[in-house]
Design an enzyme around this catalytic site. Structure first.
Site, PDB file in Angstrom:
ATOM      1  N   HIS A  65       0.775  -1.108   0.026  1.00 11.86           N
ATOM      2  CA  HIS A  65       0.086   0.070  -0.113  1.00 11.86           C
ATOM      3  C   HIS A  65       0.864   0.996   0.046  1.00 11.86           C
ATOM      4  CE1 HIS A  65      -3.002  -2.632   2.499  1.00 11.86           C
ATOM      5  NE2 HIS A  65      -3.059  -2.934   1.059  1.00 11.86           N
ATOM      6  N   LYS A  75       5.649   6.381   7.230  1.00 13.18           N
ATOM      7  CA  LYS A  75       5.440   5.627   8.115  1.00 13.18           C
ATOM      8  C   LYS A  75       6.276   5.016   9.245  1.00 13.18           C
ATOM      9  CE  LYS A  75       1.777   3.490   5.222  1.00 13.18           C
ATOM     10  NZ  LYS A  75       1.332   2.302   4.533  1.00 13.18           N
ATOM     11  N   TYR A 135       1.224   1.764  13.536  1.00 19.79           N
ATOM     12  CA  TYR A 135       2.052   2.560  12.582  1.00 19.79           C
ATOM     13  C   TYR A 135       1.302   3.953  12.585  1.00 19.79           C
ATOM     14  CZ  TYR A 135      -1.373   1.212   8.826  1.00 19.79           C
ATOM     15  OH  TYR A 135      -2.442   0.910   8.252  1.00 19.79           O
ATOM     16  N   ASP A 172      -6.230  -6.153  -2.056  1.00 19.49           N
ATOM     17  CA  ASP A 172      -5.008  -6.489  -2.490  1.00 19.49           C
ATOM     18  C   ASP A 172      -4.651  -7.424  -3.543  1.00 19.49           C
ATOM     19  OD1 ASP A 172      -4.149  -4.411  -0.576  1.00 19.49           O
ATOM     20  OD2 ASP A 172      -3.805  -6.097   0.925  1.00 19.49           O
TER      21      ASP A 172
END
Length: 185
Positions: A65, A75, A135, A172
């Site tokens: 992603h 991130k 995250y 996905d």
């Protein structure tokens, strides 16, 4: 006193960080994010959102992603329970490492984290049941900029440490290959 150890990975900007744990008979304390200490380790980021995912079983893959500009995200990924194989793929077309990936095992036991700058796609495979991944991101979620790349793109060639077919979301499973993506970077 240092509050963390850091190790740059082979792709520019990726850094593995391990915050120190200060333990006694009660348990431990750890500074999992401290702006000045992380900046000294090369991580310069202003985080605006925290995310948490729970994967119920081993073999879940989430990713790859990213968010395209102007909503691109850096991130800081860590595991609070379980373990993952965490991967970042360079998706900056002008980069000398475009299309290359780096991976590291993150776990609650190792207490390590991975910083992923803007311009990378991110994904992970769970290595244990009931794995929690948290995250921090530098831009809020933007559905209009949300993108994905196939986890098994043969041109990238990620060596996922799985012994069975992964469990994927429909998004996905339908993600395009990197060569068919305009990442915006």
């Amino acid at each position: 006193m240092s509050v963390l150890d850091s190790r740059p990975l082979e792709l520019d900007g990726l850094v593995e960080l391990t915050p120190h744990r200060f333990a006694d008979e009660r348990g431990f304390f750890s500074e999992v994010w401290r702006e000045d200490a992380f900046a000294a380790a090369g991580v310069h980021a202003h985080f605006v959102q925290d995310n948490l995912s729970l994967s119920k079983r081993k073999g879940v893959i989430r990713g790859l992603h990213y968010q395209s500009p102007p909503a691109a995200q850096a991130k800081l990924v860590r595991v609070s329970r379980g373990a993952i194989f965490d991967v970042a793929v360079d998706i900056r077309p002008g980069s000398a490492t475009y299309g290359r990936w780096a991976g590291v095992i993150l776990s609650a036991e190792k207490w390590n984290q991975l910083f992923i700058p803007e311009g990378f796609a991110h994904g992970f495979a769970t290595l244990e049941d009931d794995t929690e991944v948290s995250y921090k991101v530098t831009a809020p979620y933007s559905p209009d900029h949300d993108r994905a790349i196939r986890f098994d793109d043969p041109d990238i060639g990620i060596d996922w440490p799985l012994d069975a077919e992964p469990l994927l979301s429909p998004k996905d499973a339908a993600a395009p290959l990197l060569r068919d993506s305009n990442t915006g970077f």
